[in-house]
Each structure stands twice: as C-alpha cells, then as structure tokens.
Design a protein around this motif. Sequence first.
Motif, PDB file in Angstrom:
ATOM      1  N   ASN A  42       0.829  -1.205   0.000  1.00  0.00           N
ATOM      2  CA  ASN A  42       0.000   0.000   0.000  1.00  0.00           C
ATOM      3  C   ASN A  42       0.868   1.262   0.000  1.00  0.00           C
ATOM      4  O   ASN A  42       0.560   2.247   0.672  1.00  0.00           O
ATOM      5  CB  ASN A  42      -0.982  -0.008   1.183  1.00  0.00           C
ATOM      6  CG  ASN A  42      -2.144   0.925   0.942  1.00  0.00           C
ATOM      7  OD1 ASN A  42      -2.520   1.204  -0.194  1.00  0.00           O
ATOM      8  ND2 ASN A  42      -2.708   1.439   2.020  1.00  0.00           N
ATOM      9  N   ALA A  43       1.948   1.210  -0.739  1.00  0.00           N
ATOM     10  CA  ALA A  43       2.882   2.339  -0.828  1.00  0.00           C
ATOM     11  C   ALA A  43       2.385   3.330  -1.877  1.00  0.00           C
ATOM     12  O   ALA A  43       2.121   2.931  -3.013  1.00  0.00           O
ATOM     13  CB  ALA A  43       4.280   1.849  -1.199  1.00  0.00           C
ATOM     14  N   PRO A  44       2.276   4.596  -1.548  1.00  0.00           N
ATOM     15  CA  PRO A  44       1.792   5.580  -2.507  1.00  0.00           C
ATOM     16  C   PRO A  44       2.822   5.993  -3.553  1.00  0.00           C
ATOM     17  O   PRO A  44       2.477   6.592  -4.563  1.00  0.00           O
ATOM     18  CB  PRO A  44       1.401   6.767  -1.640  1.00  0.00           C
ATOM     19  CG  PRO A  44       2.242   6.640  -0.418  1.00  0.00           C
ATOM     20  CD  PRO A  44       2.447   5.155  -0.214  1.00  0.00           C
TER      21      PRO A  44
ATOM     22  N   ASP B 189      -2.503   4.788  -9.618  1.00  0.00           N
ATOM     23  CA  ASP B 189      -2.383   5.889  -8.657  1.00  0.00           C
ATOM     24  C   ASP B 189      -1.176   5.705  -7.732  1.00  0.00           C
ATOM     25  O   ASP B 189      -1.241   5.928  -6.528  1.00  0.00           O
ATOM     26  CB  ASP B 189      -3.671   6.054  -7.845  1.00  0.00           C
ATOM     27  CG  ASP B 189      -3.750   7.423  -7.179  1.00  0.00           C
ATOM     28  OD1 ASP B 189      -3.149   8.380  -7.711  1.00  0.00           O
ATOM     29  OD2 ASP B 189      -4.405   7.527  -6.113  1.00  0.00           O
ATOM     30  N   ILE B 190      -0.079   5.260  -8.332  1.00  0.00           N
ATOM     31  CA  ILE B 190       1.194   5.130  -7.618  1.00  0.00           C
ATOM     32  C   ILE B 190       2.154   6.118  -8.251  1.00  0.00           C
ATOM     33  O   ILE B 190       2.350   6.114  -9.462  1.00  0.00           O
ATOM     34  CB  ILE B 190       1.752   3.697  -7.714  1.00  0.00           C
ATOM     35  CG1 ILE B 190       0.785   2.728  -7.029  1.00  0.00           C
ATOM     36  CG2 ILE B 190       3.149   3.619  -7.098  1.00  0.00           C
ATOM     37  CD1 ILE B 190       1.132   1.270  -7.246  1.00  0.00           C
ATOM     38  N   GLN B 191       2.743   6.971  -7.437  1.00  0.00           N
ATOM     39  CA  GLN B 191       3.667   7.969  -7.963  1.00  0.00           C
ATOM     40  C   GLN B 191       5.059   7.364  -8.132  1.00  0.00           C
ATOM     41  O   GLN B 191       5.625   6.815  -7.191  1.00  0.00           O
ATOM     42  CB  GLN B 191       3.737   9.189  -7.038  1.00  0.00           C
ATOM     43  CG  GLN B 191       4.594  10.288  -7.623  1.00  0.00           C
ATOM     44  CD  GLN B 191       4.455  11.596  -6.871  1.00  0.00           C
ATOM     45  OE1 GLN B 191       3.744  11.683  -5.884  1.00  0.00           O
ATOM     46  NE2 GLN B 191       5.136  12.604  -7.351  1.00  0.00           N
ATOM     47  N   VAL B 192       5.588   7.478  -9.342  1.00  0.00           N
ATOM     48  CA  VAL B 192       6.966   7.071  -9.612  1.00  0.00           C
ATOM     49  C   VAL B 192       7.800   8.343  -9.529  1.00  0.00           C
ATOM     50  O   VAL B 192       7.725   9.203 -10.398  1.00  0.00           O
ATOM     51  CB  VAL B 192       7.109   6.396 -10.994  1.00  0.00           C
ATOM     52  CG1 VAL B 192       8.562   5.991 -11.226  1.00  0.00           C
ATOM     53  CG2 VAL B 192       6.193   5.195 -11.113  1.00  0.00           C
ATOM     54  N   PHE B 193       8.563   8.459  -8.450  1.00  0.00           N
ATOM     55  CA  PHE B 193       9.355   9.669  -8.244  1.00  0.00           C
ATOM     56  C   PHE B 193      10.573   9.730  -9.153  1.00  0.00           C
ATOM     57  O   PHE B 193      10.980  10.807  -9.570  1.00  0.00           O
ATOM     58  CB  PHE B 193       9.798   9.779  -6.777  1.00  0.00           C
ATOM     59  CG  PHE B 193       8.682  10.086  -5.825  1.00  0.00           C
ATOM     60  CD1 PHE B 193       8.204  11.381  -5.693  1.00  0.00           C
ATOM     61  CD2 PHE B 193       8.104   9.083  -5.073  1.00  0.00           C
ATOM     62  CE1 PHE B 193       7.173  11.674  -4.818  1.00  0.00           C
ATOM     63  CE2 PHE B 193       7.082   9.365  -4.196  1.00  0.00           C
ATOM     64  CZ  PHE B 193       6.602  10.664  -4.060  1.00  0.00           C
ATOM     65  N   ASP B 194      11.157   8.563  -9.456  1.00  0.00           N
ATOM     66  CA  ASP B 194      12.376   8.568 -10.266  1.00  0.00           C
ATOM     67  C   ASP B 194      12.712   7.147 -10.692  1.00  0.00           C
ATOM     68  O   ASP B 194      12.194   6.174 -10.153  1.00  0.00           O
ATOM     69  CB  ASP B 194      13.546   9.143  -9.459  1.00  0.00           C
ATOM     70  CG  ASP B 194      14.656   9.743 -10.316  1.00  0.00           C
ATOM     71  OD1 ASP B 194      14.693   9.496 -11.544  1.00  0.00           O
ATOM     72  OD2 ASP B 194      15.500  10.478  -9.757  1.00  0.00           O
TER      73      ASP B 194
END
Length: 171
Positions: A101-103, A137-142
């Motif tokens: 459940n990691a955003p 709806d999972i943000q890929v930061f890098d």
Amino acid sequence: MSGHHPELVAALQANLALLREVGLRYSTAGGNTTADNRVMDSPEAVAALNVDMQELVQEQLRVILLRTKQTVIDVVTVYQGTVNAASTRSAEILRPAILANAPGIIVVHNHPSGDPEPSGSDLAVTRKLLAAAEVMDIQVFDHVIVARGAAPLSMARRELAGFGDPLRVHP
C-alpha cells in the motif's frame, strides 16, 4: 535422531540459524532492507541506500517503496538479470507497492558496465511503468541508474522517458 547422527543435527541447526539470520536481514516479501525514515529526495540518496549495487556483476532492478513524504518503507529486488540486461514488466515492478500500500516508488537498477546512461530498453520500460503507475495511482518519483565509478543518473532530473511530460498527473 539426535543420538544417531550428531553431525547431521549440528549441520541442520547451523543451517537453521543462518536461515533465521537471512530472514531477519531480508524480511518483507523479497525485500532487502527494513523500513527507516531516510528521505529519498535525490539520486545520491538512492545510490547511498543501494551502495552494494555498484559492485554487482549482473544487472539488478530494485523498487524503493515510499511513504507520501518519500521516506523508505522497504527496498525490494524485483529482477536479477545478466551482465547487460534485466527483463522487466510493469506489473512486477508495481506489485510490491500494491502489496505494501505504498503511494510512491523509486526504481533503481545498476549497469555493471560502469556507464549509467540509459539504454533504449531502460527508457521504454520506464515509459510503460509511468503509464501503468498512473493508472494504479502510484507515484513514480524517479528511475535511477547506478554504476561503479560514476554519479548516479536520474531519469526524472534529466526529464527522460516521460518524467518531463507536463501531461503526467504526477510530477
């Protein structure tokens, strides 16, 4: 059994102790680390968390699972490849984030060649991952590439593979 084969019992006990230690060190569904409060806000922080990757002789792809403020939940090895390739699917990369459940996530992989420049395959996989993560709806930061003797390469900082696209929901 213990009276009949003491050497076998001793070997089994040693193996069980080793398995317990490995289980504690690498707990959480294939993970590599335990949760901590380190903030993953730069490719240098990502490389420091995965410093061992620079010495690997095969490509490996890991997913850093993040809380909303980019603190580490866990690091999960998703793929172990060859000396110059790691086959990847967006579903396997996103699975650990869904289960935890990691955003947000950061993808990190190594280039044993020592050259951190992304290949065409690296860029294609990242484009697909960004699209799939947006749907989930999972943000890929890098997506960071590490290589021995080189500064870590950040696809987000270089606006590669869709990270610079103003139409992306997640910056």
